[in-house]
Design a protein around this motif. Structure first.
Motif, PDB file in Angstrom:
ATOM      1  N   PRO A   1       0.814  -1.253  -0.038  1.00  0.00           N
ATOM      2  CA  PRO A   1      -0.025   0.082   0.112  1.00  0.00           C
ATOM      3  C   PRO A   1       0.731   1.225  -0.094  1.00  0.00           C
ATOM      4  O   PRO A   1       0.463   2.118  -0.415  1.00  0.00           O
ATOM      5  N   GLU A   2       1.801   1.214   0.959  1.00  0.00           N
ATOM      6  CA  GLU A   2       2.707   2.416   0.941  1.00  0.00           C
ATOM      7  C   GLU A   2       3.269   2.722  -0.747  1.00  0.00           C
ATOM      8  O   GLU A   2       3.499   3.584  -1.014  1.00  0.00           O
ATOM      9  N   LEU A   3       3.840   1.755  -1.117  1.00  0.00           N
ATOM     10  CA  LEU A   3       4.530   1.567  -2.532  1.00  0.00           C
ATOM     11  C   LEU A   3       3.340   2.120  -3.522  1.00  0.00           C
ATOM     12  O   LEU A   3       3.919   3.084  -4.417  1.00  0.00           O
ATOM     13  N   GLU A   4       2.448   1.683  -3.461  1.00  0.00           N
ATOM     14  CA  GLU A   4       1.271   2.178  -4.322  1.00  0.00           C
ATOM     15  C   GLU A   4       0.986   3.546  -4.102  1.00  0.00           C
ATOM     16  O   GLU A   4       0.739   4.454  -5.103  1.00  0.00           O
ATOM     17  N   ALA A   5       1.008   4.137  -2.779  1.00  0.00           N
ATOM     18  CA  ALA A   5       0.556   5.284  -2.676  1.00  0.00           C
ATOM     19  C   ALA A   5       1.908   6.350  -3.117  1.00  0.00           C
ATOM     20  O   ALA A   5       1.555   7.396  -3.977  1.00  0.00           O
ATOM     21  N   LYS A   6       2.903   5.831  -2.954  1.00  0.00           N
ATOM     22  CA  LYS A   6       4.334   6.798  -3.568  1.00  0.00           C
ATOM     23  C   LYS A   6       4.107   6.677  -5.081  1.00  0.00           C
ATOM     24  O   LYS A   6       4.470   7.827  -5.670  1.00  0.00           O
ATOM     25  N   VAL A   7       3.844   5.563  -5.667  1.00  0.00           N
ATOM     26  CA  VAL A   7       3.698   5.629  -7.263  1.00  0.00           C
ATOM     27  C   VAL A   7       2.727   6.515  -7.773  1.00  0.00           C
ATOM     28  O   VAL A   7       2.624   7.276  -8.707  1.00  0.00           O
ATOM     29  N   VAL A   8       1.319   6.457  -6.825  1.00  0.00           N
ATOM     30  CA  VAL A   8       0.279   7.441  -7.446  1.00  0.00           C
ATOM     31  C   VAL A   8       0.783   8.796  -7.306  1.00  0.00           C
ATOM     32  O   VAL A   8       0.369   9.822  -7.925  1.00  0.00           O
ATOM     33  N   ALA A   9       1.458   9.139  -6.120  1.00  0.00           N
ATOM     34  CA  ALA A   9       1.845  10.456  -5.692  1.00  0.00           C
ATOM     35  C   ALA A   9       2.945  11.152  -6.844  1.00  0.00           C
ATOM     36  O   ALA A   9       3.060  12.155  -7.529  1.00  0.00           O
ATOM     37  N   LEU A  10       3.754  10.094  -7.145  1.00  0.00           N
ATOM     38  CA  LEU A  10       4.773  10.449  -8.329  1.00  0.00           C
ATOM     39  C   LEU A  10       3.964  10.591  -9.770  1.00  0.00           C
ATOM     40  O   LEU A  10       4.564  11.561 -10.320  1.00  0.00           O
TER      41      LEU A  10
END
Length: 552
Positions: free
Chosen positions: A4-13
């Motif tokens: 979930p954290e990785l996906e959140a960072k990808v979305v933010a990026l």
């Protein structure tokens, strides 16, 4: 790191990348907008500079489109050197003949510069007075040579001086007396009387000489009829303006036969140069605009025509059935003529040059380079001017082809960087779009490089327009074209227009209509050598009135 954290960072990026992309697109759009505005302001600046220079020349300088040859040569040489592998076109060749064959890609052929105009020798002292003028001799004697003292004096010589003086023009009342005769004692044989002389205008109080004078004054000297009316009144011969107008209409109606025959003969010409200018036509509410057209057919005829509108139908109707070259500017009014008739378009280098001349104020370097190329073409034309047509065609082609090839390369290169709507961009675009008609002078040595001849003929109408402001009607414009066609053709063939019009008006009433072309200025000198024409003039009572011989 959890998913979930990785996906959140990808979305933010991805969000940041999308924002950066939008910002980039926004900045790119603003950059293009600023570039467009910069180009527009630059175009407006160049147009304003061109207009300012035009007004400055109009107010304070010469209107002639002349450029310092030294500046043109410097810019031209720089361009030729930049093309690489091409030698300066300005290099002079002495007595050596250029090689007969020139390998492709080699240097441009050397040639002589245009011949310098010979300086005119201005005669010194007083100008001699014309010999044909009547002489009024006045002898001045000293007081000692008068009366009784003159017996003791011996005349040993004299001092003679001549002065040119003016006296009012002479009018004459021509009284034609026709005595009546009857046979004595034979009344049945009736009355014998000489028929009345035939006048150009039936029941008109004016003779052919006066009518010709009115026509020349109005259409050659640009004196409107209201000014002529005042002049005649000052000289003691009151003539109403309406009377003068009737004379002009009736006489041009008769002279129309000659002009129509000239127009038919003009379609046999090798090349016809055309141009047009506007004219105001009087109307009740507001003057409307009409157009005068000029057609210069070789060295044979100068013809004028009038149309109420500036449309493509005019040139096509004028030259319907003509097969030959048509020299004109690049106006779209000639497009229908080129599409429907069997004519060949010839471009005008003066119009091409004018665009570059107007660009001097905004893009001097490139404008001077283009003027240098065009100047070389005119120099070649001047050098080959005296050659026979076939030889001139060959020499023109040999000397001008390398110049045209270099000019075309320069135009193609500069078209990539010049703003299309700028003065220099428009000039370059004109030259490239008209390249085929502009280079057609290579096909035939008899073709001119420019249309200046017809523009000079149109100056007659431009000068007249400043005096009479407008024509009274379409019919009045037709009268104008008839008279000006004959007067302009007279100048073309070195004929004095008053004497010509006078004699033609004498001959026309009973002249065979199938031979009316013989009365045109082109054939006038030959016609006067014919016994028939000379006898007709000698028989006319009007030829006895003038103090000068007919058509002198």
């Amino acid at each position: 790191m959890t998913n979930p954290e990785l996906e959140a960072k990808v979305v933010a990026l991805e969000s940041r990348l999308a924002g950066a992309s939008r910002e980039r697109d926004k900045l790119s759009h603003e950059r293009d907008k600023f570039r467009h505005e910069r180009d527009e302001y630059r175009k407006l600046y160049e147009l304003a500079s061109m207009e300012l220079e035009r007004f400055r020349r109009h107010l304070f300088g010469r209107k002639a489109e002349q450029v310092d040859p030294a500046q043109t040569q410097l810019a031209f040489n720089a361009v030729v050197e930049a093309l690489g592998g091409l030698e300066r076109l300005s290099a002079q060749s002495t007595d050596a003949e250029p090689p007969s064959e020139q390998p492709s890609g080699e240097k441009l052929p050397e040639r002589k510069n245009s011949r310098q105009k010979e300086r005119k020798v201005t005669p010194h002292g007083r100008q001699p007075l014309p010999e044909h003028l009547p002489v009024h001799e006045i002898e001045l004697l000293p007081p000692e040579a008068k009366g009784e003292g003159a017996v003791s004096l011996v005349r040993i010589g004299e001092e003679v001086s001549e002065t040119l003086e003016w006296r009012p023009a002479g009018y004459v009342r021509v009284r034609v007396v026709r005595p009546k005769f009857a046979t004595k004692g034979k009344p049945e044989e009736g009355v014998r009387i000489e028929p009345a002389p035939e006048a150009p205008i039936p029941r008109c109080m004016a003779g052919p000489g006066l009518i010709a004078h009115v026509l020349v004054s109005k259409y050659a000297d640009s004196l409107p009829l209201h000014r002529q009316e005042r002049i005649y009144e000052r000289e003691g011969v009151p003539l109403a303006r309406s009377t003068l107008c009737n004379w002009v209409g009736a006489s041009t109606g008769l002279l129309r036969y000659v002009v129509d025959a000239m127009f038919i003969d003009a379609k046999k010409a090798h090349c016809i140069a055309m141009d047009a200018t506007g004219v105001l036509v009087q109307a009740k509410e507001k003057c409307r605009r009409g157009y005068f057209w000029v057609l210069v057919a070789d060295r044979d005829h100068v013809l004028f025509r009038f149309t109420p509108r500036h449309t493509q139908d005019g040139p096509r109707e004028f030259l319907r059935g003509y097969k030959g070259y048509v020299l004109a500017d690049a106006h779209n009014v000639y497009e229908l003529l080129y599409r429907t008739e069997d004519v060949t378009e010839v471009g005008c280098w003066a119009h091409c040059r004018r665009g570059f001349f107007k660009s001097l104020s905004s893009d001097k370097e490139r404008a001077l380079a283009a003027l240098g190329f065009i100047g070389k073409l005119y120099a070649i034309d001047a050098e080959t001017k005296e050659l026979p047509p076939a030889r001139r065609t060959e020499e023109r082609r040999r000397l001008a082809t390398p110049v045209l090839e270099a000019f075309r390369i320069w135009l193609d290169v500069e078209a990539l960087v010049a703003l299309p709507k700028s003065p220099i961009g428009q000039a370059i675009g004109y030259a490239r779009n008209q390249w085929a008609p502009l280079t057609r002078f290579l096909d035939d040595g008899r073709l001119r490089l420019d249309n200046n001849g017809s523009e000079l003929e149109l100056r007659r109408q431009a000068v007249g327009r400043k005096n009479w402001l407008f024509v009274g009607s379409d019919e009045g414009a037709e009268w104008n074209t008839i008279a000006v066609s004959l007067i302009a053709s007279c100048q073309l063939h070195g004929i004095e227009p008053w004497a010509y019009l006078r004699d033609v008006l004498i001959l026309l009433p009973d002249w065979p209509r199938d031979r009316v072309l013989e009365l045109s200025p082109k054939y006038w000198k030959q016609t006067l050598e014919q016994t028939d024409a000379r006898e007709r003039l000698d028989r006319s009572i009007w030829s006895r009135i003038s103090s000068t011989p007919p058509s002198s």
